[in-house]
Design an enzyme around this catalytic site. Structure first.
Site, PDB file in Angstrom:
ATOM      1  N   SER A 145      44.648  52.966  41.280  1.00  0.00           N
ATOM      2  CA  SER A 145      44.298  51.362  41.254  1.00  0.00           C
ATOM      3  C   SER A 145      42.938  51.281  41.431  1.00  0.00           C
ATOM      4  CB  SER A 145      45.563  50.464  42.111  1.00  0.00           C
ATOM      5  OG  SER A 145      44.881  49.022  41.818  1.00  0.00           O
ATOM      6  N   TYR A 158      49.242  47.433  49.867  1.00  0.00           N
ATOM      7  CA  TYR A 158      48.882  47.936  48.582  1.00  0.00           C
ATOM      8  C   TYR A 158      47.475  48.725  48.478  1.00  0.00           C
ATOM      9  CZ  TYR A 158      48.749  48.462  43.554  1.00  0.00           C
ATOM     10  OH  TYR A 158      48.662  48.973  42.118  1.00  0.00           O
TER      11      TYR A 158
HETATM   12  C1  8X3 Z   1      46.911  46.754  40.105  1.00  0.00           C
HETATM   13  C2  8X3 Z   1      45.263  45.926  40.207  1.00  0.00           C
HETATM   14  O1  8X3 Z   1      44.067  44.407  41.219  1.00  0.00           O
HETATM   15  O2  8X3 Z   1      46.354  44.099  41.395  1.00  0.00           O
HETATM   16  O3  8X3 Z   1      46.925  48.063  40.378  1.00  0.00           O
HETATM   17  O4  8X3 Z   1      45.320  45.664  42.564  1.00  0.00           O
HETATM   18  S1  8X3 Z   1      45.198  45.117  41.397  1.00  0.00           S
END
Ligand code: 8X3
Length: 260
Positions: A145, A158
């Site tokens: 990502s 994340y």
């Molecule tokens: C997804 C992109 O911008 O939500 O992996 O992190 S973001």
């Protein structure tokens, strides 16, 4: 850009090269299964939700459905058991849970994200490395990502997991140097799928829709499948380390042009 066995390396024992795609039940994973099947691969479509995989397999003759939980060692071992020659492993299973400042974030969300995004890929790589090195070799693709390369507020867990996934790809490439296994990371930005944001916001459809509000053309799952297909169908001596792919409207995770 139709692939044949030569795209996955010199002469292989299989008539069609084999690809394994995790997180294959929806979104980027399902689109990648369809695309790689169209490119000439036999595809093992692996995910937890078997019914969805069965639909894919019913649709495409070259697709085999396998139930897989990448957070479970035994489940990963069972998938790897009868695979002796794998041309491509797409580590796509993953996702975001929660959107909170570090101060108020749930440690359990961080743990789950690390487990599915990072350790899930580690488990798959460990289990399939012998099969990826068999015959003429293979290709590990990590669906990372932009969050693996740039931090953004409220994305901490994340961001950390995707940075770790990127570190995994980089480390693996160093360690496999001299062996016939390519390692590539695809780092998508805003991709509109049915589930990514819905899962992140724990089923809150309004919050999920707001992510894409006013964005003229977010990426689609097919755009990323197209990128993965491009990377794996290069000649075997070409290793694309990293591709960062964002919609035109997105200059950075936090810099998105919206028309409304
Ligand atoms: C997804 C992109 O911008 O939500 O992996 O992190 S973001």
């Amino acid at each position: 850009m139709t692939a044949d066995a030569s795209h996955a390396g010199p002469a292989r024992t299989r008539t069609r090269p084999l690809a394994v795609v995790t997180g294959a039940s929806s979104g980027i994973g399902a689109a990648t299964v369809r695309r790689l099947a169209a490119e000439g691969y036999d595809v093992v479509a692996a995910a937890r939700r078997r019914a969805r995989l069965d639909e894919l397999a019913a649709e495409l003759e070259s697709v085999r459905a396998v139930t897989l939980d990448v957070t479970d060692d035994a489940s990963v071992a069972a998938l790897a058991e009868d695979l002796t020659d794998v041309a491509v492993l797409v580590n796509n299973a993953g996702g975001a849970f929660g959107m909170d400042e570090v101060a108020t974030s749930d440690v359990e969300d961080w743990r789950r994200m690390y487990d599915v995004n990072v350790l899930g890929s580690v488990r798959m790589v460990k289990a399939l490395l012998p099969a990826l090195q068999a015959g003429s070799g293979g290709h590990v693709v990590v669906t990372g990502s932009i969050a693996g390369h740039l931090a953004y507020e409220k994305g901490g867990g994340y961001v950390a997991a995707k940075h770790a996934e990127s570190a995994l790809a980089q480390t693996l490439r160093l360690e496999l140097n001299g062996r016939p296994v390519r390692v590539s990371e695809i780092a998508p930005g805003m991709v509109r799928t049915d589930e990514f944001s819905l899962v992140r916001f724990d089923g809150d459809q309004a919050a999920a829709d707001a992510v894409y509000a006013g964005v003229e053309a977010p990426l689609t799952a097919e755009d990323i499948a197209d990128t993965i297909a491009y990377v794996v169908t290069r000649p075997p001596h070409v290793n694309i380390d990293l591709l960062v792919v964002k919609p035109l409207a997105q200059a950075a995770p936090h810099k998105v042009h919206r028309t409304s």
